[in-house]
Design an enzyme around this catalytic site. Structure first.
Site, PDB file in Angstrom:
ATOM      1  N   HIS A 115       0.838  -1.187   0.000  1.00  0.00           N
ATOM      2  CA  HIS A 115       0.000   0.000   0.000  1.00  0.00           C
ATOM      3  C   HIS A 115       0.879   1.245   0.000  1.00  0.00           C
ATOM      4  O   HIS A 115       2.118   1.166  -0.048  1.00  0.00           O
ATOM      5  CB  HIS A 115      -0.983   0.025   1.191  1.00  0.00           C
ATOM      6  N   CYS A 130       5.921   6.725   4.300  1.00  0.00           N
ATOM      7  CA  CYS A 130       4.720   5.942   3.946  1.00  0.00           C
ATOM      8  C   CYS A 130       4.094   6.427   2.643  1.00  0.00           C
ATOM      9  O   CYS A 130       3.190   5.777   2.105  1.00  0.00           O
ATOM     10  CB  CYS A 130       3.680   5.997   5.062  1.00  0.00           C
ATOM     11  N   HIS A 164       5.011   0.268  -0.517  1.00  0.00           N
ATOM     12  CA  HIS A 164       5.740  -0.599   0.410  1.00  0.00           C
ATOM     13  C   HIS A 164       4.694  -1.615   0.894  1.00  0.00           C
ATOM     14  O   HIS A 164       3.625  -1.692   0.303  1.00  0.00           O
ATOM     15  CB  HIS A 164       6.368   0.207   1.557  1.00  0.00           C
ATOM     16  N   HIS A 200       3.282  -4.765   4.103  1.00  0.00           N
ATOM     17  CA  HIS A 200       3.291  -5.283   5.472  1.00  0.00           C
ATOM     18  C   HIS A 200       2.783  -6.722   5.504  1.00  0.00           C
ATOM     19  O   HIS A 200       2.015  -7.149   4.639  1.00  0.00           O
ATOM     20  CB  HIS A 200       2.364  -4.448   6.374  1.00  0.00           C
ATOM     21  N   ASP A 207      -5.169 -10.229   0.200  1.00  0.00           N
ATOM     22  CA  ASP A 207      -3.919 -10.977   0.359  1.00  0.00           C
ATOM     23  C   ASP A 207      -3.091 -10.959  -0.927  1.00  0.00           C
ATOM     24  O   ASP A 207      -3.585 -11.307  -2.004  1.00  0.00           O
ATOM     25  CB  ASP A 207      -4.222 -12.430   0.759  1.00  0.00           C
ATOM     26  N   HIS A 208      -1.822 -10.565  -0.785  1.00  0.00           N
ATOM     27  CA  HIS A 208      -0.922 -10.441  -1.926  1.00  0.00           C
ATOM     28  C   HIS A 208      -1.488  -9.465  -2.963  1.00  0.00           C
ATOM     29  O   HIS A 208      -1.278  -9.622  -4.164  1.00  0.00           O
ATOM     30  CB  HIS A 208      -0.612 -11.818  -2.550  1.00  0.00           C
ATOM     31  N   GLU A 218      -0.319  -3.941  12.278  1.00  0.00           N
ATOM     32  CA  GLU A 218       0.318  -3.625  10.993  1.00  0.00           C
ATOM     33  C   GLU A 218       1.816  -3.913  11.060  1.00  0.00           C
ATOM     34  O   GLU A 218       2.404  -4.469  10.139  1.00  0.00           O
ATOM     35  CB  GLU A 218       0.086  -2.145  10.662  1.00  0.00           C
TER      36      GLU A 218
END
Lengths: 136, 136, 136, 136, 136, 136
Positions: free
Chosen positions: E16, E35, E41, E43, E81-82, E126
């Site tokens: 994100h 950010c 980037h 998480h 996810d991914h 996070e």
């Protein structure tokens, strides 16, 4: 015969300070930074002791981990838990209390008591970011 | 060519009991203490499987970890997860279910299925205090 | 006066099985899946007991956590550690050994022994993925 | 408008000792046990600060966690990290350094600096077994 | 009847970037710092979903956690996810992808599917230092 | 003289995608599965750097971990934290961003800067289930 490594974790809490008494205060402050803070600081130390050997066919154990725990309690934890590593610990007397030296000292405290398996590692997690391992 | 180690963690929950049927109940109680408790106890086992090899230039992988996971699911987890290690597991039949023997048994279950990389470690975290590693 | 919550973590290992004896085997298998496996499975349970109250001016403590630990050892851990929750535990007799019911049972075991502070939470981490909390 | 809680973890290492100077040495030893050890001990403290409020439509933030971190660094960490909680910390002067009192003290240090969101919790993990929470 | 809270942990990995398209690049850089980094980037998100209710006498369950997992897989994980939270996720379209907004979005995805128990918390870890909780 | 290993943990967050540009989209999807997802995903990477050497008698240190941290910040973290491993990182240019290749790349970035101790391990925890170690 297969060789297997077994590890027991044991925790203790202690105060310490990094300070070389043969050096000036300025040298100590520059070298050790906040770890030289005069009134001590402390850590929740996690200690991982690893032994290696062949599992005993009658028990399935390389070493009785309850016995290992007792050896570490008697020879290490009783001296360091809720103590000051610089002031209270005979086996660290005259030693800079870096985690490196603590690992070597703990190895030497435990080593004579282990028979029938090999002491192969003393690992100390001082903080989640700093880890030291001594393999003899 | 550089060699790299890759590790996959896989978890399972199982019941077991330490008991040597060739020994008296008294010997078992004295040797294994509460781990000999007759109606079983259990653990959340964490299994870490490590393979070593050269990364494939086309994938960057030493080994496809999804494939490794499938091998471990098919040959280990399907037999031990939510099972009784003493009663339900063919590859542990006739074995004392110490974590040492469990690690050796898991190694032997996985080893024949790994090609193109070397199985170098089976590590089991039985509890946060007890860890076992078998390197073949 | 400020109220503060204090929590003590205590761990134990136990076997169990989800099974409702008033229902058919098929219903049990469909409802509980692998948790119904007949020969038991087990967990490393982490128990978090929380008390709330005003810190005592003479000690700074809401409650002596060593005393709390003793209460939990005497009334809970001594009955469940290295035991079978379905077969060995008087305070769970006749109860489905879900983590929900285990939390309620532990609350009831501890509650009568706490004076001078309020028991406010019994939280159980059964696995890293499953957590239960009972607040009375 | 939805209210959301945001938590920032911050760690520090400190020495301390539980000791009430208005009481006899014997009372202190009996009450605090090894936590009364004269030459201090210490911990890796984990501090969790929680604020609650409505996310700002322009940032999506309840509160800028980098700003919160700075407030905690300036008003708490700078006074306690690598320090002795009994000797070095103005905001704990005259206070028994129990984790309960530490949580209240930290709340009072942070509270005046938070605008635009509500401070709702100061939680301290002193060891993996001991946790304290103050909610004001 | 006693009410109990049950929590299921589910993990996912996503990319994100914090960026408000209605503001200048400079405002975004100043507000969000690293950010806001343009090429994303990511998480390892840990999601904790908590339901509250009375345990069913026939199952001992407040809610079938396998069913809860399926609801979260179908309505949340399959979308995030991914994936890229800014580009790929219908339920976050037009939303700043702060963890606060992510928690609210996940709540809204899950809420309509829960019957027979109350959704009481969506908590997202996070990073080890940043945690968000939305309680509706 | 005793040799001791010291490890420093450093964390960073990054986006990436597994994709071999010399292969078809279909091959990439089949080989990398969801890790090939076009709009990136990401991780909280934990990096463990281990050096080995003899503790300096004046400091007790194998290596100044604050200095090691600075070397890693300057040569690794500054390039990868809150960045896209495929697009933003000079030392990974032309490389498949598998964790294996990331570990080798990080080793090569750090190696030239370490004197007076031996770099012996770069270990990366990509997720709680996937770990890679490169030992040179």
């Amino acid at each position: 015969m297969p060789r297997v490594a077994v590890t027991r974790r044991i925790t203790f809490n202690a105060a310490h300070r990094l300070h070389n008494p043969n050096k000036s205060d300025e040298w100590n402050r520059e070298t050790f930074g906040k770890c030289n803070s005069p009134n001590w600081h402390g850590h929740n130390y996690q200690l991982f002791i690893t032994l290696e050997g062949e599992p005993d066919p009658e028990t399935g154990f390389v070493y009785d981990l309850a016995k290992l725990k007792q050896i570490v309690e008697d020879n290490v934890v009783s001296q360091v838990d809720h103590k000051n590593l610089n002031l209270d610990v005979p086996f660290l007397e005259g030693t800079l209390t870096s985690t490196e030296n603590l690992a070597i000292g703990i190895w030497n405290q435990i080593k004579p008591h282990i028979q029938g398996a090999d002491l192969v590692s003393v690992r100390i997690v001082e903080t989640e970011n700093n880890i030291v391992e001594y393999r003899g």
